[in-house]
Scaffold this motif. Structure first.
Motif, PDB file in Angstrom:
ATOM      1  N   MET A   1      37.343  46.403 190.525  1.00 11.53           N
ATOM      2  CA  MET A   1      38.240  46.001 189.428  1.00 11.53           C
ATOM      3  C   MET A   1      39.116  44.847 189.898  1.00 11.53           C
ATOM      4  O   MET A   1      39.670  44.883 190.993  1.00 11.53           O
ATOM      5  CB  MET A   1      39.113  47.199 189.009  1.00 11.53           C
ATOM      6  CG  MET A   1      40.035  46.902 187.856  1.00 11.53           C
ATOM      7  SD  MET A   1      40.950  48.401 187.362  1.00 11.53           S
ATOM      8  CE  MET A   1      41.912  47.704 186.050  1.00 11.53           C
ATOM      9  N   ALA A 321      47.494  52.669 177.701  1.00  5.09           N
ATOM     10  CA  ALA A 321      46.759  52.046 178.806  1.00  5.09           C
ATOM     11  C   ALA A 321      46.279  53.095 179.803  1.00  5.09           C
ATOM     12  O   ALA A 321      45.131  53.054 180.282  1.00  5.09           O
ATOM     13  CB  ALA A 321      47.648  51.008 179.490  1.00  5.09           C
ATOM     14  N   ALA A 322      47.149  54.052 180.121  1.00  8.35           N
ATOM     15  CA  ALA A 322      46.758  55.117 181.060  1.00  8.35           C
ATOM     16  C   ALA A 322      45.658  55.995 180.473  1.00  8.35           C
ATOM     17  O   ALA A 322      44.697  56.386 181.163  1.00  8.35           O
ATOM     18  CB  ALA A 322      47.983  55.967 181.403  1.00  8.35           C
ATOM     19  N   GLN A 325      42.390  54.156 180.558  1.00 10.65           N
ATOM     20  CA  GLN A 325      41.844  54.149 181.911  1.00 10.65           C
ATOM     21  C   GLN A 325      41.135  55.458 182.222  1.00 10.65           C
ATOM     22  O   GLN A 325      40.036  55.483 182.791  1.00 10.65           O
ATOM     23  CB  GLN A 325      42.984  53.898 182.920  1.00 10.65           C
ATOM     24  CG  GLN A 325      42.507  53.803 184.371  1.00 10.65           C
ATOM     25  CD  GLN A 325      41.605  52.594 184.599  1.00 10.65           C
ATOM     26  OE1 GLN A 325      41.914  51.497 184.157  1.00 10.65           O
ATOM     27  NE2 GLN A 325      40.466  52.792 185.267  1.00 10.65           N
ATOM     28  N   ARG A 326      41.720  56.575 181.817  1.00 10.47           N
ATOM     29  CA  ARG A 326      41.098  57.882 182.067  1.00 10.47           C
ATOM     30  C   ARG A 326      39.815  58.046 181.253  1.00 10.47           C
ATOM     31  O   ARG A 326      38.822  58.615 181.722  1.00 10.47           O
ATOM     32  CB  ARG A 326      42.087  59.002 181.740  1.00 10.47           C
ATOM     33  CG  ARG A 326      43.252  59.080 182.730  1.00 10.47           C
ATOM     34  CD  ARG A 326      44.062  60.362 182.537  1.00 10.47           C
ATOM     35  NE  ARG A 326      44.695  60.428 181.231  1.00 10.47           N
ATOM     36  CZ  ARG A 326      45.912  59.953 180.967  1.00 10.47           C
ATOM     37  NH1 ARG A 326      46.605  59.358 181.932  1.00 10.47           N
ATOM     38  NH2 ARG A 326      46.416  60.057 179.758  1.00 10.47           N
ATOM     39  N   ALA A 328      37.887  55.621 180.312  1.00  7.15           N
ATOM     40  CA  ALA A 328      36.884  54.777 180.964  1.00  7.15           C
ATOM     41  C   ALA A 328      36.298  55.460 182.195  1.00  7.15           C
ATOM     42  O   ALA A 328      35.135  55.201 182.561  1.00  7.15           O
ATOM     43  CB  ALA A 328      37.514  53.438 181.342  1.00  7.15           C
ATOM     44  N   ASP A 329      37.084  56.346 182.834  1.00  9.10           N
ATOM     45  CA  ASP A 329      36.614  57.066 184.018  1.00  9.10           C
ATOM     46  C   ASP A 329      35.811  58.303 183.649  1.00  9.10           C
ATOM     47  O   ASP A 329      35.391  59.070 184.530  1.00  9.10           O
ATOM     48  CB  ASP A 329      37.794  57.471 184.892  1.00  9.10           C
ATOM     49  CG  ASP A 329      38.457  56.259 185.525  1.00  9.10           C
ATOM     50  OD1 ASP A 329      37.798  55.204 185.636  1.00  9.10           O
ATOM     51  OD2 ASP A 329      39.656  56.352 185.906  1.00  9.10           O
TER      52      ASP A 329
END
Length: 363
Positions: A1, A321-322, A325-326, A328-329
């Motif tokens: 990233m 945003a957080a 991100q999760r 996306a994981d």
């Protein structure tokens, strides 16, 4: 990233707020430096002119009432005998502290009736109030007592001095038949100026046509040749502004070129008023201190508003945003829904649809 930018929404908001505060302070300081002295000088010059004009009108109004009383007496002469006229003039003098003497003299200058009978039978034909009073209304500047000096007592060691008002008495055909004169105690004039000075917070000087100071509210009497405003008073020209006086201190001075009101004849006076610039600077320091406190309060309020706005705007985007991100994981969570702003609501709804599509595809 790839490496993320260091600038956050919170930092951007605080940087914007600090920039606004800095610009506000710089503009205020520049205005104070470039225009502050001119603005305060203009304001205090206006204050000196306004107070001097008000003081001059107050004095003229008071003397104009005496003039009206004198006009009333001239209309009563024909209907009264000398004894009755003496009684009336004594009453018009009051306690004698302000109006020291009122008298009626015939065309030859012989006093026929007067306050308490003073000067009755004496000739005043050579006195300025009589000579000028025959030709019309007359107002005379402060002068030493002459005929009344031995009959009336002055205050303390000060010599007895008067200012005069006189008006002709006319018969039924309109021809002069005598003059009524009024002597006003000059000590009353000085006391009136002192009281007015205390009321308006300004030192006052009465300048006569010769350029001399007839009366003042201050103890010192500067030479008229030493000051621009006093030199201007000699010719009746408008003048004023900040000026250093003989005592070494700076004053804001103003000149009223004529002291009169209504039908009052012109004494030829000019009135000069002065405001202590040092005293005004103390007031200016207080104003500047209050302005500084107001600026600090404004900075505090801007900071507080910035914190509140940053919290209202940053929190939704930080949590979205957080959550993104999760997701996306590989997380199966749905992003939180925010409606604090339109952008936050659209973003949370879009992430929710993307997550829904992803879960549906996996099934």
């Amino acid at each position: 990233m790839s490496q993320l930018p260091t600038l956050t929404v919170r930092k951007a908001l605080f940087a914007f707020a600090l920039s606004c505060i800095l610009v506000m302070c710089l503009v205020a300081l520049a205005f104070a430096h470039l225009r502050g002295d001119r603005f305060t000088d203009s304001a205090f010059d206006h204050a000196a002119r306004f107070r001097t004009t008000a003081a001059a009108e107050d004095l003229a109004r008071t003397l104009e009432r005496d003039w009206q009383d004198l006009a009333f007496l001239t209309g009563r002469v024909a209907g009264l005998d000398p004894e009755q006229l003496t009684y009336l003039m004594t009453g018009a003098s009051g306690d004698g502290r302000r109006i020291s003497w009122v008298g009626y003299a015939d065309l030859d200058g012989q006093v026929i009736a007067a306050t308490n009978g003073l000067l009755v039978g004496q000739n005043v034909a050579e006195r300025p109030w009589f000579r000028n009073g025959l030709s019309g209304g007359f107002a005379g500047d402060v002068h030493d007592a002459v005929l009344l000096a031995q009959l009336l007592e002055g205050e303390g060691a000060e010599p007895l001095r008067f200012l005069d008002l006189s008006k002709p008495v006319t018969d039924a055909s309109g021809q002069p038949s005598g003059v009524i004169g009024m002597h006003i105690n000059a000590s009353w004039l000085a006391e009136h100026l002192r009281e007015t000075s205390e009321t308006f917070g300004i030192d006052l000087y009465l300048i006569n046509p010769n350029g001399d100071i007839s009366a003042s509210s201050a103890d010192e009497a500067p030479d008229t040749a030493e000051l621009q405003v006093l030199r201007a008073a000699q010719i009746g020209a408008q003048s004023g502004g900040r000026e250093t006086w003989p005592d070494g201190r700076e004053y804001f001075s103003a000149l009223v070129p004529q002291v009169t009101y209504g039908d009052l004849p012109d004494f030829g006076w000019r009135m000069v008023g002065r405001l202590d610039a040092d005293y005004l600077d103390v007031g200016l320091d207080l104003i500047r201190s209050e302005a500084l406190y107001a600026l600090l309060i404004a900075v505090f309020l801007i900071g507080l508003l910035t914190v509140l706005v940053a919290r209202a705007v940053r929190t939704p985007f930080a949590e979205l945003a957080a959550s993104a991100q999760r997701i996306a994981d590989g997380s199966q969570e749905y992003p939180p829904s925010f409606r604090t702003t339109r952008e936050a609501a659209l973003l949370s709804a879009a992430l929710a649809r993307l997550q829904q599509d992803r879960i549906t595809d996996e099934r």
